[in-house]
Design an enzyme around this catalytic site. Structure first.
Site, PDB file in Angstrom:
ATOM      1  N   GLU A 167       0.880  -1.170   0.000  1.00 60.94           N
ATOM      2  CA  GLU A 167       0.000   0.000   0.000  1.00 60.94           C
ATOM      3  C   GLU A 167       0.910   1.210   0.000  1.00 60.94           C
ATOM      4  OE1 GLU A 167      -3.242   0.276  -0.123  1.00 60.94           O
ATOM      5  OE2 GLU A 167      -3.900  -1.781   0.203  1.00 60.94           O
ATOM      6  N   CYS A 171      -2.590   8.935   2.487  1.00 57.89           N
ATOM      7  CA  CYS A 171      -2.152   8.406   1.188  1.00 57.89           C
ATOM      8  C   CYS A 171      -3.153   8.750   0.094  1.00 57.89           C
ATOM      9  CB  CYS A 171      -1.954   6.900   1.276  1.00 57.89           C
ATOM     10  SG  CYS A 171      -3.387   6.045   1.938  1.00 57.89           S
TER      11      CYS A 171
HETATM   12  P1  NAD Z   1       8.213   5.086   4.823  1.00 57.95           P
HETATM   13  O1  NAD Z   1       8.249   4.295   3.557  1.00 57.95           O
HETATM   14  O2  NAD Z   1       9.329   6.033   5.083  1.00 57.95           O
HETATM   15  O3  NAD Z   1       8.180   4.095   6.090  1.00 57.95           O
HETATM   16  C1  NAD Z   1       7.193   3.126   6.248  1.00 57.95           C
HETATM   17  C2  NAD Z   1       7.729   2.051   7.176  1.00 57.95           C
HETATM   18  O4  NAD Z   1       8.811   1.377   6.538  1.00 57.95           O
HETATM   19  C3  NAD Z   1       8.271   2.568   8.502  1.00 57.95           C
HETATM   20  O5  NAD Z   1       7.914   1.663   9.531  1.00 57.95           O
HETATM   21  C4  NAD Z   1       9.764   2.556   8.279  1.00 57.95           C
HETATM   22  O6  NAD Z   1      10.529   2.439   9.490  1.00 57.95           O
HETATM   23  C5  NAD Z   1       9.925   1.299   7.437  1.00 57.95           C
HETATM   24  N1  NAD Z   1      11.137   1.238   6.615  1.00 57.95           N
HETATM   25  C6  NAD Z   1      11.864   2.272   6.114  1.00 57.95           C
HETATM   26  N2  NAD Z   1      12.905   1.789   5.385  1.00 57.95           N
HETATM   27  C7  NAD Z   1      12.826   0.430   5.440  1.00 57.95           C
HETATM   28  C8  NAD Z   1      13.594  -0.624   4.879  1.00 57.95           C
HETATM   29  N3  NAD Z   1      14.654  -0.391   4.096  1.00 57.95           N
HETATM   30  N4  NAD Z   1      13.209  -1.897   5.137  1.00 57.95           N
HETATM   31  C9  NAD Z   1      12.129  -2.168   5.888  1.00 57.95           C
HETATM   32  N5  NAD Z   1      11.371  -1.212   6.451  1.00 57.95           N
HETATM   33  C10 NAD Z   1      11.703   0.071   6.219  1.00 57.95           C
HETATM   34  O7  NAD Z   1       6.804   5.833   4.863  1.00 57.95           O
HETATM   35  P2  NAD Z   1       6.271   6.849   5.971  1.00 57.95           P
HETATM   36  O8  NAD Z   1       6.987   8.153   5.791  1.00 57.95           O
HETATM   37  O9  NAD Z   1       6.279   6.201   7.318  1.00 57.95           O
HETATM   38  O10 NAD Z   1       4.736   7.018   5.534  1.00 57.95           O
HETATM   39  C11 NAD Z   1       4.317   7.929   4.563  1.00 57.95           C
HETATM   40  C12 NAD Z   1       4.112   7.233   3.230  1.00 57.95           C
HETATM   41  O11 NAD Z   1       3.197   6.158   3.388  1.00 57.95           O
HETATM   42  C13 NAD Z   1       3.469   8.142   2.191  1.00 57.95           C
HETATM   43  O12 NAD Z   1       4.111   7.957   0.951  1.00 57.95           O
HETATM   44  C14 NAD Z   1       2.031   7.638   2.132  1.00 57.95           C
HETATM   45  O13 NAD Z   1       1.385   7.896   0.907  1.00 57.95           O
HETATM   46  C15 NAD Z   1       2.200   6.185   2.382  1.00 57.95           C
HETATM   47  N6  NAD Z   1       0.950   5.590   2.861  1.00 57.95           N
HETATM   48  C16 NAD Z   1       0.251   4.739   2.052  1.00 57.95           C
HETATM   49  C17 NAD Z   1      -0.959   4.207   2.493  1.00 57.95           C
HETATM   50  C18 NAD Z   1      -1.772   3.279   1.620  1.00 57.95           C
HETATM   51  O14 NAD Z   1      -2.632   2.585   2.168  1.00 57.95           O
HETATM   52  N7  NAD Z   1      -1.579   3.247   0.326  1.00 57.95           N
HETATM   53  C19 NAD Z   1      -1.433   4.529   3.756  1.00 57.95           C
HETATM   54  C20 NAD Z   1      -0.697   5.398   4.536  1.00 57.95           C
HETATM   55  C21 NAD Z   1       0.511   5.904   4.092  1.00 57.95           C
END
Ligand code: NAD
Length: 363
Positions: free
Chosen positions: A189, A223
């Protein structure tokens, strides 16, 4: 456990969440800055509702399906759904309860265990409900949290049977590649740059309300936010006027105050929004409301903002903003709106505002 026993276990968890609602809400508002009403109304209520829904419906969705094979007509074939084992969930900070514990509910109802790696910005919004789950009688470790930075999520992938990731496109791509190497199933997602198309015959009052809510709820950190708005030139001026008036009435405040939106959750996110808006202005965009940081408050605040005179050469129309910003572009007709809406590397959600249902479906 049978489906019914799993459902009873989750309903006990639901009751315990309600008994401890202040503690959960406190974790949510402290970590995110969202209004208390949203912590209760959007996050906790959603979780409770999801538990009721899945407890009732999982057995129907996951029952065996019988098929009649086309070639071997004397044989019988079935699809049988089995638990995968342990699901690893890596989750973001914007809806830290809904998108972690909420997403775990169908996995648990399907008979899996779940380990969640929440965002390091919002760990307690996951840790607290995991503790409550155990106190409510859920088997120890069936719903668990491991906290830390992205590297913790990266290590978790090796240990689980399936990965459910919610977060940015960039991180999702890395995780998808690692999982592909291990032939591990994933659900992704990811981010969006969601368009809203306002046609010439739209009910402008409703469209303007939808726009303001869709762009500003959760301080725009959604999102599926409305991130770019394409408005038919014949109604453009009226629509913009309505949006600006409605934005002026939006109340921004501390979680405990009676307000519509709160602070932003992270300094880095505030800086990224500020950069996009400032850059758009140097490239010719005009600010009709907001457009600045709010100074003098604890936390990270950005004014609800309306931008016009934007176009697709600008980052603000191409990259996810993830903040309280409404960027509105005038278009000559539906064809141009559709072309612009499709001119994006993202795909997530979109909306069309018109009284013509057939026309909307065509778009
Ligand atoms: P992010 O991708 O920075 O982090 C998400 C998660 O991934 C966090 O728990 C982070 O610690 C972890 N992470 C980061 N690098 C990693 C790696 N290399 N390996 C494994 N895990 C890792 O996103 P964010 O800043 O926390 O959230 C915002 C983003 O999420 C926005 O782009 C938003 O659109 C998206 N989002 C999507 C949905 C959806 O349902 N489509 C819902 C909410 C948020």
């Amino acid at each position: 456990l049978s489906f019914s026993a799993r459902g009873k276990m989750l309903k006990r968890f639901r009751d315990a969440c309600l008994d401890n609602k202040e503690e959960i809400a406190e974790a949510l508002v402290t970590e995110t800055g969202k209004p208390l009403a949203e912590a209760y109304g959007i996050e906790l209520l959603y979780l409770c509702d999801m538990i009721g829904f899945w407890a009732k419906n999982a057995s129907r969705y996951l029952c065996d399906e019988q098929h009649r094979p086309h070639l071997l007509k004397t044989k019988k074939a079935y699809t049988t759904y089995k638990p995968r084992g342990v699901i690893g969930m890596i989750t973001p900070w914007n809806y830290p309860l809904t998108l972690s514990i909420g997403e775990a509910i169908p996995a648990l109802m399907a008979g899996n265990g779940v380990v969640i790696k929440p965002s390091s910005t919002t760990p307690m919004s996951t840790v607290v409900p995991c503790r409550i789950a155990e106190e409510s009688g859920m088997p120890e470790g069936l719903l668990a949290a491991v906290t830390g930075p992205g590297t913790v999520g990266w290590e978790l992938i090796d240990l689980v049977d399936m990965v459910s990731f919610t977060g940015s496109v960039e991180t999702g791509r890395k995780i998808q590649i690692k999982c592909a190497e291990q032939l591990k199933p994933t659900t992704m997602e990811l981010g969006g740059k969601d368009p809203m198309i306002v046609c010439a015959d739209a009910n402008l009052e409703r469209a303007a309300n939808g726009c303001v809510w869709g762009s500003l709820t959760n301080a725009g950190q959604v999102c599926m936010s409305v991130e770019r708005v394409y408005v038919n030139e014949s109604v453009y001026d009226d629509f913009v006027e309505k949006v600006v008036d409605k934005v002026a009435a939006v109340r921004q405040g501390e979680p405990s105050e009676d307000c519509d939106i709160g602070a932003m959750t992270q300094l880095s996110q505030l800086e990224s929004v500020e950069k996009q808006v400032d850059k758009a202005q140097t490239e010719g965009a005009r600010v009709l409301a907001g457009g600045r940081r709010v100074e003098g408050r604890r936390g990270y605040w950005y004014e609800p903002t309306v931008l016009v005179d934007v176009d697709h050469s600008m980052e603000i129309m191409q990259e996810e903003t993830f903040g309280p910003v409404i960027a509105i572009q005038k278009v000559k007709d539906d064809t141009e709106a559709l072309e612009l809406a499709n001119d994006s590397r993202f795909g997530l959600s979109a909306s069309v505002w018109t009284k013509d249902k057939r026309g909307a479906m065509n778009i």
